[in-house]
Motif scaffolding. Sequence first.
Motif, PDB file in Angstrom:
ATOM      1  N   SER A  16      50.285 -22.139  -2.034  1.00  0.00           N
ATOM      2  CA  SER A  16      51.559 -21.821  -1.385  1.00  0.00           C
ATOM      3  C   SER A  16      51.292 -20.792  -0.289  1.00  0.00           C
ATOM      4  N   SER A  17      52.243 -20.603   0.592  1.00  0.00           N
ATOM      5  CA  SER A  17      52.079 -19.618   1.676  1.00  0.00           C
ATOM      6  C   SER A  17      51.808 -18.223   1.111  1.00  0.00           C
ATOM      7  N   ARG A  18      52.504 -17.881   0.039  1.00  0.00           N
ATOM      8  CA  ARG A  18      52.334 -16.569  -0.601  1.00  0.00           C
ATOM      9  C   ARG A  18      50.919 -16.424  -1.149  1.00  0.00           C
ATOM     10  N   LEU A  19      50.441 -17.456  -1.842  1.00  0.00           N
ATOM     11  CA  LEU A  19      49.090 -17.417  -2.404  1.00  0.00           C
ATOM     12  C   LEU A  19      48.041 -17.431  -1.297  1.00  0.00           C
ATOM     13  N   GLU A  20      48.263 -18.213  -0.274  1.00  0.00           N
ATOM     14  CA  GLU A  20      47.318 -18.240   0.848  1.00  0.00           C
ATOM     15  C   GLU A  20      47.216 -16.860   1.506  1.00  0.00           C
ATOM     16  N   ALA A  21      48.331 -16.156   1.612  1.00  0.00           N
ATOM     17  CA  ALA A  21      48.307 -14.805   2.188  1.00  0.00           C
ATOM     18  C   ALA A  21      47.443 -13.878   1.334  1.00  0.00           C
ATOM     19  N   ARG A  22      47.537 -13.992   0.026  1.00  0.00           N
ATOM     20  CA  ARG A  22      46.698 -13.180  -0.869  1.00  0.00           C
ATOM     21  C   ARG A  22      45.223 -13.528  -0.676  1.00  0.00           C
ATOM     22  N   LEU A  23      44.938 -14.812  -0.593  1.00  0.00           N
ATOM     23  CA  LEU A  23      43.549 -15.255  -0.415  1.00  0.00           C
ATOM     24  C   LEU A  23      42.980 -14.789   0.921  1.00  0.00           C
ATOM     25  N   LYS A  24      43.790 -14.871   1.970  1.00  0.00           N
ATOM     26  CA  LYS A  24      43.336 -14.374   3.284  1.00  0.00           C
ATOM     27  C   LYS A  24      43.055 -12.875   3.217  1.00  0.00           C
ATOM     28  N   ALA A  25      43.887 -12.131   2.504  1.00  0.00           N
ATOM     29  CA  ALA A  25      43.660 -10.687   2.360  1.00  0.00           C
ATOM     30  C   ALA A  25      42.345 -10.429   1.633  1.00  0.00           C
TER      31      ALA A  25
END
Length: 183
Positions: free
Chosen positions: A49-58
């Motif tokens: 999800s966009s939220r999970l992808e943001a965590r992974l990018k971080a």
Amino acid sequence: MFLKSILLSVFLYFIFVFYIVVDSRNSTDFKADVGIVYGNKVELTGKPSSRLEARLKAGAHLYEKKLIGKLIVSGGIGKEGFDEAKIMARYLLNNGVNRGDILIDSNGYNTNMTSINAFKLVGVESSVVAISQQYHISRAKMSLSNIGFKEIYGFSPDYTEFRDVYAYLREVAAWCKYWLLSL
């Protein structure tokens, strides 16, 4: 009397939200052994999800900047039927993280389980960074501390969405539960 109770409850709620926000502020003034990326929804397509992808990018960003040495990806099997941790690991592999630097926790069904599993994977002598949305960082850090980790940091992606309003409402209750039960 009833109105005073309501006003006191609202006041205390905002004090908790203020504490959570202050305790969760980002800093990159650390160098840690491990970053822990907390799982979240995987879409029906099998993509984060966009939220999970943001965590992974971080997490990938901290790894690329050599602020962390390894990453734990932690999640369970969501209602969509995907192992969040394996999806997360694949994402990180496709975004420059070495396979040997990714530890997979497929039993991280909640924050407490992730802390317990991180202890089993790396031991409490490791320094750790909790990587999640800002509203979740304070509770994640508390849970890691309750398990025995001593050097704990938090980092959240620059990602917000309207559902975060609900998330903060829920987080105050969850934070209090973790504090009261030492989870």
